[in-house]
Scaffold this motif. Sequence first.
Motif, mmCIF file in Angstrom:
data_model
loop_
_atom_site.group_PDB
_atom_site.id
_atom_site.type_symbol
_atom_site.label_atom_id
_atom_site.label_comp_id
_atom_site.label_asym_id
_atom_site.label_seq_id
_atom_site.Cartn_x
_atom_site.Cartn_y
_atom_site.Cartn_z
ATOM 1 N N LEU A 84 0.999 -1.289 -0.069
ATOM 2 C CA LEU A 84 -0.036 -0.126 -0.124
ATOM 3 C C LEU A 84 0.689 1.202 0.291
ATOM 4 N N ARG A 85 1.955 1.071 0.811
ATOM 5 C CA ARG A 85 2.713 2.948 0.947
ATOM 6 C C ARG A 85 3.169 2.292 -0.284
ATOM 7 N N ALA A 86 3.630 1.542 -1.223
ATOM 8 C CA ALA A 86 4.165 1.648 -2.836
ATOM 9 C C ALA A 86 3.127 1.672 -4.237
ATOM 10 N N ILE A 87 2.249 1.726 -3.787
ATOM 11 C CA ILE A 87 0.889 1.976 -4.127
ATOM 12 C C ILE A 87 0.988 3.726 -4.386
ATOM 13 N N TYR A 88 1.120 4.592 -3.067
ATOM 14 C CA TYR A 88 1.342 5.698 -2.911
ATOM 15 C C TYR A 88 2.191 6.380 -3.586
ATOM 16 N N GLU A 89 3.494 6.147 -3.131
ATOM 17 C CA GLU A 89 4.546 6.763 -4.145
ATOM 18 C C GLU A 89 4.460 6.556 -4.926
ATOM 19 N N ASP A 90 3.816 5.481 -5.643
ATOM 20 C CA ASP A 90 3.643 5.368 -7.272
ATOM 21 C C ASP A 90 2.472 6.608 -7.470
ATOM 22 N N GLN A 91 1.967 6.847 -7.070
ATOM 23 C CA GLN A 91 0.493 8.331 -6.687
ATOM 24 C C GLN A 91 1.541 10.367 -6.676
ATOM 25 N N GLY A 92 2.780 9.710 -6.261
ATOM 26 C CA GLY A 92 3.684 11.091 -5.803
ATOM 27 C C GLY A 92 3.163 11.481 -3.971
ATOM 28 N N ILE A 93 2.555 10.367 -4.033
ATOM 29 C CA ILE A 93 2.587 11.165 -2.301
ATOM 30 C C ILE A 93 3.495 10.117 -1.264
ATOM 31 N N THR A 94 4.001 11.541 -0.419
ATOM 32 C CA THR A 94 5.356 11.170 -0.110
ATOM 33 C C THR A 94 5.349 9.966 1.323
ATOM 34 N N SER A 95 6.098 9.423 1.775
ATOM 35 C CA SER A 95 6.188 8.386 3.292
ATOM 36 C C SER A 95 5.883 8.705 3.950
ATOM 37 N N GLU A 96 6.363 10.163 3.853
ATOM 38 C CA GLU A 96 6.143 11.591 5.590
ATOM 39 C C GLU A 96 4.211 11.179 5.452
ATOM 40 N N VAL A 97 3.495 11.406 4.730
ATOM 41 C CA VAL A 97 2.705 11.175 4.238
ATOM 42 C C VAL A 97 1.398 10.054 5.228
ATOM 43 N N PHE A 98 1.804 8.887 4.615
ATOM 44 C CA PHE A 98 1.532 7.680 4.657
ATOM 45 C C PHE A 98 2.096 6.986 6.757
ATOM 46 N N MET A 99 3.466 7.562 6.705
ATOM 47 C CA MET A 99 3.883 7.292 8.289
ATOM 48 C C MET A 99 2.773 7.837 9.449
ATOM 49 N N ALA A 100 2.394 9.682 8.668
ATOM 50 C CA ALA A 100 1.846 9.492 9.507
ATOM 51 C C ALA A 100 0.269 8.924 9.985
ATOM 52 N N VAL A 101 -0.098 8.555 9.016
ATOM 53 C CA VAL A 101 -1.211 7.993 9.405
ATOM 54 C C VAL A 101 -1.042 7.275 9.739
ATOM 55 N N MET A 102 -0.041 5.688 9.676
ATOM 56 C CA MET A 102 0.387 4.309 9.423
ATOM 57 C C MET A 102 0.181 4.708 11.219
ATOM 58 N N ALA A 103 1.117 6.021 12.015
ATOM 59 C CA ALA A 103 1.163 5.806 13.654
ATOM 60 C C ALA A 103 0.627 5.796 14.513
ATOM 61 N N ARG A 104 -1.485 6.049 14.129
ATOM 62 C CA ARG A 104 -2.359 5.129 14.853
ATOM 63 C C ARG A 104 -2.045 4.212 14.694
ATOM 64 N N ALA A 105 -1.863 2.789 13.916
ATOM 65 C CA ALA A 105 -1.621 1.685 13.938
ATOM 66 C C ALA A 105 -3.483 1.330 12.659
ATOM 67 N N PRO A 106 -3.637 1.831 11.963
ATOM 68 C CA PRO A 106 -4.550 1.132 11.612
ATOM 69 C C PRO A 106 -4.950 -0.114 11.110
ATOM 70 N N SER A 107 -5.489 -0.395 10.463
ATOM 71 C CA SER A 107 -5.289 -1.527 10.065
ATOM 72 C C SER A 107 -7.223 -2.143 9.206
ATOM 73 N N VAL A 108 -7.639 -1.183 8.747
ATOM 74 C CA VAL A 108 -9.162 -1.133 7.512
ATOM 75 C C VAL A 108 -8.025 0.135 5.774
ATOM 76 N N PRO A 109 -8.142 -1.355 5.373
ATOM 77 C CA PRO A 109 -7.142 0.023 4.069
ATOM 78 C C PRO A 109 -8.302 0.480 3.661
ATOM 79 N N VAL A 110 -9.282 1.034 3.545
ATOM 80 C CA VAL A 110 -10.206 2.178 2.873
ATOM 81 C C VAL A 110 -10.144 3.061 4.566
ATOM 82 N N ASP A 111 -9.851 2.481 4.959
ATOM 83 C CA ASP A 111 -10.426 3.984 6.453
ATOM 84 C C ASP A 111 -8.728 4.647 5.794
ATOM 85 N N ILE A 112 -7.800 3.723 6.074
ATOM 86 C CA ILE A 112 -6.046 4.276 5.705
ATOM 87 C C ILE A 112 -6.054 5.232 4.496
ATOM 88 N N ASP A 113 -6.861 4.748 3.016
ATOM 89 C CA ASP A 113 -7.230 5.469 1.971
ATOM 90 C C ASP A 113 -7.441 6.726 2.586
#
Length: 690
Positions: free
Chosen positions: A529-558
């Motif tokens: 999922l992180r790689a998908i966002y990178e391909d869309q031009g979304i930085t890893s900082e954005v992804f890590m900011a969300v994953m800091a909450r330890a979510p596990s529902v992909p549609v909510d993560i998105d």
Amino acid sequence: MSRANLLIELGTEELPPKALRALRDAFADGMRRELAAAQITFGHVAAYAAPRRLAVQIDDALTRQPDQIEEKAGPALAAAFDADGQPTPAALGFARSCGVAVDALERHDEGKRSRLIYRATRPGQSLRDLLPQLVERALDTLPTPKRMRWGAGRHEFVRPIHWLVMLLDSDVVEGSVLGVPAGRQSRGHRFLAPDPVVLDQPADYLERLMAAHVVADFDARRARIAEGVAAAAAALGGEAVLDDDLLDEVTALTEWPVPLAGRFEAHFLEVPAEALMSSMRGHQKYFPVRDAQGGLLNHFITVANLESRDPVQVIAGNERVIRPRLADAAFFFEQDRKQPLAARREALRTVTYQAELGSLFDKTERLAALSRWLAERIGGDVALAQRAGMLSKCDLMSEMVGEFDELQGIMGAHYARLDGEADEVASALREQYLPAFAGDVLPTTLTGCALGLADRLDTLVGIFGMGQIPTGSRDPYGLRRAAIGLLRILIERGLDMDLREMLGQARAGYGALKVEPVEPVFAYVIERLRAIYEDQGITSEVFMAVMARAPSVPVDIDRRVHAVNHFRHLPEAMALAAANKRVANILAKSETAPGASAVDPALFKEAAEADLFAALTDLQAVVAPLVAQADYQGTLAALATLRAPVDAFFDTVLVNAEDPALRANRFALLARLHALFWEVADISLLCPAK
């Protein structure tokens, strides 16, 4: 320095058609690499390929290397000369190895690192002398299928080489490549222009070959075929099915393409269209033709490699060839229809899915149970999902899929409908494999979603459970594709499912496994999922900011990731991210870890405290319903208004006040600020690391 235009053409027996485009590109890349390594600068590079040739045309190439400065370090001065200043054997040996007298060597004086140095200027070699070895090195690195030898020679290439053209402007570059001497004679079409084609200069290449009935430019030839096939189909009142892979293959099989329309008996149309199309494309390289409603017509377009004086006979020959192929498809269909799809399920017991994970029958048992569980949670029909899981692999035992494996799922859907299975079950048998590639469509039915998810979950959990974890270069079970398909279904279909819970349910379908797979698979899928966002031009900082909450529902993560990415571009974003980072550091040092509600307005001493508290109180009422609706973008847009009161607070308020009660109250106020942003993500992670 002078420059010249360069042409290299390698003439061969017919090259492997499925590899031709890759060979063309790799040859051009190899020549770029070799010229650059030799310090030969150049301009535009054009790559060409046809069934019997690979060629590159390189403009404005430097005709000679720059002079090369050669330098060798010799022995230390203390070891090079004795007490009388006479050269020692070390100095004499070094001078001899350089081909000069000791007096010709330089003394490099740097204290303890002083030593003898040999320096010489070596004239650069001419491109004319370098070219044969550069070409041969470029050819050695081509991603060729199995190489072969020919004649009495020891040279190897993917196909025997019959001629070689190497021109620098109007001059032939003397030399040979893979044992074939260079010249200026190319060859035209094997039958339409068998005489040698003499090339005077690189610029003549495309035009001279065109006159000899060879379209040497792969891309131009492909466009010509697509246009001609489309026109031939339109003349029949239909539309050609222009499959990209088939178009590439036909382009690689023809030098002088001529589309011709043929037909076959209409009774073959009783066979499912996909089976007929697979037969036409796979065996004969024909392009099928559809009508305006998408139905298959009893016509096809073939592409001949020459202009025949009697095209009617060519068409008749192709029609004779296609009939037995279509008859085979019709026979397989008739044989398969002698028993219902469900009757093939027992035969799955004889087919091993994976040596340690049981048979395909075992897999369908797991898929039936898991599909039922998933359907119940996404609002689907549990009975239909269970039935689809049971039938999911039955068509693998059919005659048709045995002949055309690309029809798996497709034929299952046809046979299920003919057997009277529910339409959604039939659709699911086809949709379980969707999406099959990047950009492919998704399942349209909830039963198809349930089965597609179940298949991927079962595969990921089972293969990881056996310790078969994929690497960057090795993924024999297609787990990367399975993970991406899983994510796309969940996110793009808006299915609010917990990934860890789904993996746990899939794990329950297995007995003992070598490795407990749930957490490793969860981490693997989230990394995809992180790689998908990178391909869309979304930085890893954005992804890590969300994953800091330890979510596990992909549609909510998105939803959160896209909200944070939008927030990151607001003018207030970086100031608030920095403030949140400061707050996080302050709260981390707090001994009491105050709750966000433990704020006493009576203890406020500064106006900025009261202003921030009022702003937070107002926003809590605004944010709560937005978070409840998963409107994270709206939540962060509302919180962006906090920039002014937050800035004022840190400008005028001493958080670490000496009074313990005052300090604790200010900590609690900051905890409330942090908690509001935490509803979406840890935006402090948007700050660049120092």
